[in-house]
Design an enzyme around this catalytic site. Structure first.
Site, PDB file in Angstrom:
ATOM      1  N   ASP A 135      -5.850   5.057   1.251  1.00  0.00           N
ATOM      2  CA  ASP A 135      -5.851   3.865   0.404  1.00  0.00           C
ATOM      3  C   ASP A 135      -7.020   2.936   0.757  1.00  0.00           C
ATOM      4  O   ASP A 135      -7.892   3.285   1.552  1.00  0.00           O
ATOM      5  CB  ASP A 135      -4.485   3.174   0.410  1.00  0.00           C
ATOM      6  CG  ASP A 135      -4.183   2.471   1.722  1.00  0.00           C
ATOM      7  OD1 ASP A 135      -5.119   2.026   2.391  1.00  0.00           O
ATOM      8  OD2 ASP A 135      -2.988   2.377   2.076  1.00  0.00           O
ATOM      9  N   HIS A 163       0.848  -1.206   0.000  1.00  0.00           N
ATOM     10  CA  HIS A 163       0.000   0.000   0.000  1.00  0.00           C
ATOM     11  C   HIS A 163       0.875   1.243   0.000  1.00  0.00           C
ATOM     12  O   HIS A 163       0.596   2.220  -0.687  1.00  0.00           O
ATOM     13  CB  HIS A 163      -0.913   0.024   1.233  1.00  0.00           C
ATOM     14  CG  HIS A 163      -1.794  -1.182   1.356  1.00  0.00           C
ATOM     15  ND1 HIS A 163      -2.427  -1.545   2.517  1.00  0.00           N
ATOM     16  CD2 HIS A 163      -2.135  -2.119   0.440  1.00  0.00           C
ATOM     17  CE1 HIS A 163      -3.126  -2.646   2.317  1.00  0.00           C
ATOM     18  NE2 HIS A 163      -2.956  -3.019   1.073  1.00  0.00           N
TER      19      HIS A 163
END
Ligand code: UDP
Length: 483
Positions: free
Chosen positions: A117, A19
Site C-alpha cells: 500500500d 490501509h
C-alpha cells in the site's frame, strides 16, 4: 491454508485500519471472483486487538502473518506517523525478502504478484529481490491524492515556498484546485522528514508495474480521465474502487448500535466518527458534546479519548481509545442523552458500514478518511466534513467544492487548529484558514437545518450519487490478474 490451484498474491499493509481494511477487501475479492489466495503481511507495531479481530474474521483463502519488530528507537519522539510507517517499511526489506522467498517456495510457484500500500513503496525492492513477477502499489486513498504524490518530485523542484504559503490554490491536471493549507498534511512543513519521505514515495511509485486506486470515475472524473491514459513517466493507473468493508451479518457486538438505530425514524440520526485513528483535543470534544446535545438532533457518536497535546492522530497505531473516553465528556452528558434517548455514545469502535447502511442514518460528521468517504458515498449518506490529518483536508475540499457531497465545518475566527504529530514543526499552528470565517458560501448547498420535528430535510443528491450502489458492482479487480 487452502488446497487451491489459483494464483497467490502477497500483500503488505502498512499500519492503520484504513490501509488494512481495503487491502483485505481486495484480497477477498480476488479470492471469491478469481480463485486466488492471498497472504496479508502486517507490521509488528500494529498488533492491536481491533486488528487481530479483523484479521481473524477473514475467509480461509486470506491468511495473514506479521513481520518481525524493527527498532525505531533512534527516531525522535513525536516523529510523524508517515515517517514511522516509511521507516518501518524500509527497515523491514530484508525480513520481507525472506518471507516472500518462503512464500514462493510454499505456494509452489503460484506467487503471481506482490501488492504494497501507499507507504510501502520501498518494499517493492524486497519483491524484486525475491523474484516476484508483478509488483504493484495499492493506493487506498483517491486519485486526487495520487496525482499530487506522482507530481511531488517536480513540485519539490519548482515550489520554493511552503505549500501553505502558496498565493493560489494548487492546480493539478484534472483535479479540483486545493488551497495550500489544505494540501496533504505531511507536505505542510518541508523541514520535517515526513515531507522528504513523501517525495521519495512519489519517485519510488515509478518502479511499480501498476498502481491500483480505491476510487472510481464518477467521483473523480477529472483525474480519472487523465490517469487512465498511458504515460511514459509513470506506471498504469487502475481505479478499482469503491472497495469497502462488506456489511455482513449482524453479530452480538453490533447490537448496542444497531438496535438503538432500529428504534429511530428513517434518516434522523447523524453518525459522528473520526476514523480509526482520529482524536480531538479535550476542549473540542467537550464543545462537540454540548453542540450535539443543544442541537436536539439524534446522534450516534463513536467517542475516543482526546488527543495528547493536540496530536489529532493520537489513536492511529492501536485503533483503540487509549483511556476511558467517557471520562472527558461534560459532566452528566451521558446520563442526560441516555435519559432523553436522543443520542448514543459508544467507546472506541462502531460497526461503521452497518451504521451507514442503516435506514435511520441521515448524515455523517466525518474526519474524511477516504474509506469513510467511500462508505458514505456507497450508502448515500451526506457528509459534514471535519478533517483532522493526512489527506483529509484536501478530501474535504474535493467533496465540498467538487463532488458536492459534503459541507465543511465552518471555522470561527481565531480558532486554533489541531496540530498534526509532526516532529519539531509548528506547521499545524501556522496552517489553516484562521481568520477567514465560515466556509459555507463556497459550498454548493446551504447547511442542512433541523426542521421543527427534529428531522433533517431530505438531502439533494448529486445526479450520479443514486448510482452509488451500482458502482460497487463495477469493480475491476480483474486487472490484478491480467497484469
Ligand atoms: N471504522 C469502523 N469503526 C469505527 C471507526 C472506523 O469500522 O469506529 C472503519 C471505517 O469503516 C473505515 C476504517 O475503519 O473502513 C477507517 O478508515 P478511514 O480511511 O475512514 O480513516 P482512518 O482510520 O484511516 O483515518
Amino acid at each position: 491454508a487452502c488446497a487451491v490451484r489459483g494464483p497467490h498474491v502477497a500483500m503488505l499493509a502498512t499500519p492503520g485500519m484504513g490501509h488494512l481494511i481495503p487491502l483485505a477487501e481486495l484480497a477477498k475479492r480476488l479470492a471469491s471472483r478469481h480463485g486466488a489466495t492471498a497472504t496479508l503481511i502486517t507490521f509488528a507495531s500494529t498488533a492491536s486487538a481491533t486488528q487481530r479481530a479483523f484479521l481473524d474474521s477473514l475467509p480461509p483463502a486470506v491468511t495473514s502473518l506479521s513481520l518481525p519488530p524493527v527498532d525505531l528507537s533512534d527516531l525522535p519522539r513525536g516523529a510523524a506517523i508517515e515517517t514511522l510507517m516509511s521507516e518501518e517499511c524500509a527497515r523491514s526489506v530484508p525480513a520481507l525478502t525472506s518471507i516472500l522467498l518462503d512464500l514462493k517456495r510454499s505456494t509452489g510457484g503460484r506467487l503471481a504478484a506482490f501488492v504494497a500500500d501507499l507507504f510501502g513503496a520501498d518494499s517493492l525492492d524486497a519483491a524484486r529481490a525475491a523474484g516476484v513477477r508483478r509488483r504493484c502499489i495499492f493506493f487506498p486513498s483517491n486519485l486526487h491524492a495520487l496525482t499530487l504524490i506522482l507530481h511531488l518530485p517536480e513540485l519539490d523542484a519548482s515550489v520554493r515556498c511552503e505549500f501553505r504559503d502558496l498565493p493560489e490554490p494548487l492546480r493539478l491536471p484534472g483535479c479540483v484546485p486545493i488551497p495550500g493549507p489544505d494540501i496533504l498534511m505531511p507536505l505542510q512543513d518541508k523541514s520535517d522528514p515526513c515531507y522528504r519521505w513523501m517525495v521519495h514515495h512519489g519517485e519510488k511509485y515509478r518502479d511499480a508495474d501498476a498502481i491500483l486506486v480505491n476510487s472510481f470515475d464518477a467521483v473523480e472524473p477529472g483525474p480519472a480521465k487523465i490517469l487512465r491514459q498511458p504515460a511514459d513517466h509513470r506506471p498504469a493507473v487502475y481505479p478499482i474502487g469503491p472497495l469497502i468493508h462488506a456489511v455482513g451479518r449482524r453479530d452480538d457486538k453490533d447490537a448496542l448500535c444497531l438496535e438503538w438505530l432500529d428504534r429511530q425514524p428513517a434518516r434522523s440520526v447523524i453518525f459522528v466518527s473520526f476514523g480509526s485513528g482520529g482524536a480531538l483535543p479535550t476542549e473540542q470534544m467537550r464543545e462537540l458534546a454540548l453542540g450535539l446535545e443543544l442541537s436536539g438532533q439524534r446522534f450516534l457518536w463513536v467517542v475516543r479519548s482526546p488527543s495528547y497535546e493536540g496530536a489529532v492522530n493520537d489513536n492511529y497505531y492501536d485503533a483503540e481509545s487509549k483511556k476511558d473516553p467517557f471520562a472527558y465528556l461534560p459532566e452528566g452528558f451521558v446520563d442526560r442523552i441516555t435519559a432523553s434517548g436522543v443520542g448514543l455514545v459508544v467507546p472506541s469502535w462502531a460497526p461503521q458500514t452497518k451504521v451507514l447502511a442503516h435506514a435511520a442514518t441521515g448524515g455523517f460528521l466525518t474526519h474524511c478518511g477516504w474509506n469513510s468517504v467511500l462508505e458514505s458515498l456507497v450508502y448515500g449518506v451526506p457528509m459534514v466534513a471535519w478533517p483532522l490529518y493526512a489527506e483529509q483536508k484536501q478530501n474535504a475540499v474535493m467533496l465540498s467544492d467538487g463532488v458536492g457531497a459534503a459541507l465543511r465545518v465552518p471555522e470561527s475566527k481565531g480558532r486554533r487548529r489541531s496540530r498534526p504529530r509532526c516532529g519539531g514543526g509548528d506547521a499545524g499552528r501556522r496552517e489553516g484558514r484562521r481568520g477567514q470565517g465560515p466556509r459555507w458560501p463556497s459550498c454548493k448547498r446551504p447547511p442542512p437545518r433541523a426542521s421543527a420535528t427534529g428531522a433533517p430535510p431530505p438531502p439533494r443528491w448529486p445526479r450520479w450519487w443514486r448510482g452509488g450502489r451500482r458502482q460497487v458492482d463495477k469493480r475491476r479487480t480483474r486487472v490484478m490478474l491480467m497484469l
